[in-house]
Motif scaffolding. Structure first.
Motif: not given
Length: 488
Positions: A346, A349, A384, A388, A393
């Motif tokens: 990922k 984040s 982040g 998100r 992410d």
């Protein structure tokens, strides 16, 4: 056709298509540039040419495919099969382009040379394919991970027989004498200590009543049970628990073995493994064609997704690292299909010390059960929070899709910490490849706080899976991402 037969069919099909493609491209390059013999034709004619060629190839391949295990095919039959199938393919193909009046029929050099090159390529292809399948495939991610539950009196013969199937990777043996077989009085206490550490180079993972601990934690797709004598109730309980985990169970029925040995007829409709007839129990069965479509879609979507992921990473790298020093990509070990471990990717984040801070936030967990999620998580950075919100992410997970660890649509992959707390029934949600999106993600994931409800949604997806269901979930995912519904 059994699972091994399906795997062999599609592997041979793909390799033969590659040989056919190479033969025609090579022929075109030779007689268009090295020795100019081919006229210039419009793209539409070449499209008709290759469609007719592909139809002819598929017709012959499907119509005359040998279902004999590639491991057992003799050289003479293989040579005859190659020569007859390639010749028949080009005869049907030539008749087809003659009927549709394609001008490329005049390019005899193209037709003859591609036919000869295709035939010659098939010989080394079959030779190396046989060695690759019987050597490499068993240890690859595509082989079924198998456990064997049996008793010591028949273990060696049975394990050797199962190992001979190249589509199966036997990872452990459970010797169930103490649990199922009739152990002589006075020998019960020390029976487990006398068992060997391995049989036919496969480790004996358990020889006592705690054998299910290994089954729950090990990556397993299938379990073979071959026990000469046991109570029906105890065996039924075992099979049902394995089915609850999403594991396919192959069970030997002693009475059927005796009938098979004594029958004067050979044409008995029964799947035999290592000389033993087996009844197969599975919670779900899927169409092989639909599974192939799903994987092909994953590969194309994975390629496109990886390109988008690289662009996204280039855009967010500077602001993310400026706000929070640390790696751009967050890597974490997760549990995939039937317990396989893999590293999920990922875009990071959270702050770099997020995992260390998890313990101090555990009391704020809003999930009921084994998952962890809190509102206004202080570990999430400002960048982040933005990525998100739009699920940016998640984009590097397309690299997991391309590798085959994940699918575009599937179930949520748990952490190892979650998985270690699973009960048997929870493991069933892992009986398909985990996905970037799924039923939970499009059902308002932030509003669902009960882990059992997550399990129910995942099991519903597994029970009802189809290519059409995947398409519906993908459409809903686009809506969820655009509206930020359920995202945190």
């Amino acid at each position: 056709m059994n699972k091994r037969g399906h795997a062999q069919f599609w592997i041979e099909f793909l390799f033969d298509v590659v040989c056919l493609t190479i033969a025609n491209i090579t022929s075109f390059l030779i007689f268009r540039f090295a020795f100019p013999k081919i006229a210039i034709y419009p793209p539409s004619e070449w499209a008709r040419y290759f469609i007719a060629l592909f139809v002819a190839f598929v017709t012959v391949f499907v119509g005359f495919y040998s279902t004999i295990d590639i491991k057992r095919r003799d050289r003479r039959r293989e040579i005859i099969s190659i020569l007859s199938n390639s010749s028949l393919t080009y005869l049907i193909f030539s008749a087809s382009i003659l009927l549709i009046k394609s001008p490329i029929i005049q390019s005899r050099y193209m037709l003859m040379s591609s036919y000869i090159i295709f035939t010659l390529l098939l010989f080394p292809e079959k030779y190396f394919l046989k060695r690759w399948i019987t050597g490499f495939f068993t240890k690859s991610r595509n082989a079924a991970m198998v456990g064997i539950i049996t008793t010591s009196d028949i273990a060696n013969e049975f394990v050797e027989g199962i190992k001979s199937d190249w589509s199966l990777n036997v990872t452990g043996i459970i010797l169930a004498d103490r649990e199922f077989a009739k152990v002589p009085a006075g020998a019960a206490l020390g029976v487990a200590e006398s068992y060997p550490k391995s049989i036919a180079d496969i480790p004996v993972v358990s020889a006592d009543e705690n054998y299910m601990d290994w089954v729950r934690s090990a990556p397993l797709d299938e379990v073979f049970i071959n026990i000469s004598s046991t109570s029906d109730s105890k065996l039924q309980e075992l099979v049902e628990e394995l089915e609850d985990m999403g594991i396919t169970v192959h069970l030997n029925i002693p009475r059927l073995t005796k009938m098979l040995d004594e029958s004067k007829f050979d044409n008995i409709n029964c799947r035999v493994y290592a000389g033993y007839p087996m009844a197969t129990f599975a919670a779900t069965r899927y169409s092989t064609a639909e599974l192939v479509i799903k994987r092909v879609f994953d590969i194309f979507a994975g390629l496109i997704g990886c390109i988008i992921a690289l662009i996204a990473m280039a855009i967010v790298a500077i602001p993310l690292k400026k706000e929070s020093p640390g790696p751009l990509i967050f890597k974490q070990q997760r549990v995939g299909k039937n317990g396989r471990l893999f590293n999920i990717y990922k875009i990071r984040s959270m702050y770099a010390d997020a995992e260390e801070r998890k313990a101090e936030l555990i009391d704020d967990n809003k999930m009921d059960g084994l998952m962890f999620k809190i509102e206004n998580d202080p570990r999430i950075t400002k960048v982040g929070s933005f990525i998100r919100k739009y699920s940016i992410d998640e984009l590097p997970q397309f690299f997991n899709v391309l590798k085959g660890d994940m699918s575009v649509v599937g179930t949520r992959p748990p952490t190892i910490e979650e998985f270690e707390q699973y009960e048997s029934r929870h493991k069933r949600r892992l009986s398909m490849r985990p996905g970037i999106t799924g039923m939970w993600q499009v059902s308002g994931r932030s509003e669902i706080t009960d882990f059992e409800q997550v399990v129910a949604l995942d099991c519903k997806y597994i029970d009802e899976w189809s290519v059409g269901l995947d398409m519906k979930i993908l459409i809903k995912t686009v809506f969820v991402v655009l509206t930020h519904k359920g995202a945190e």
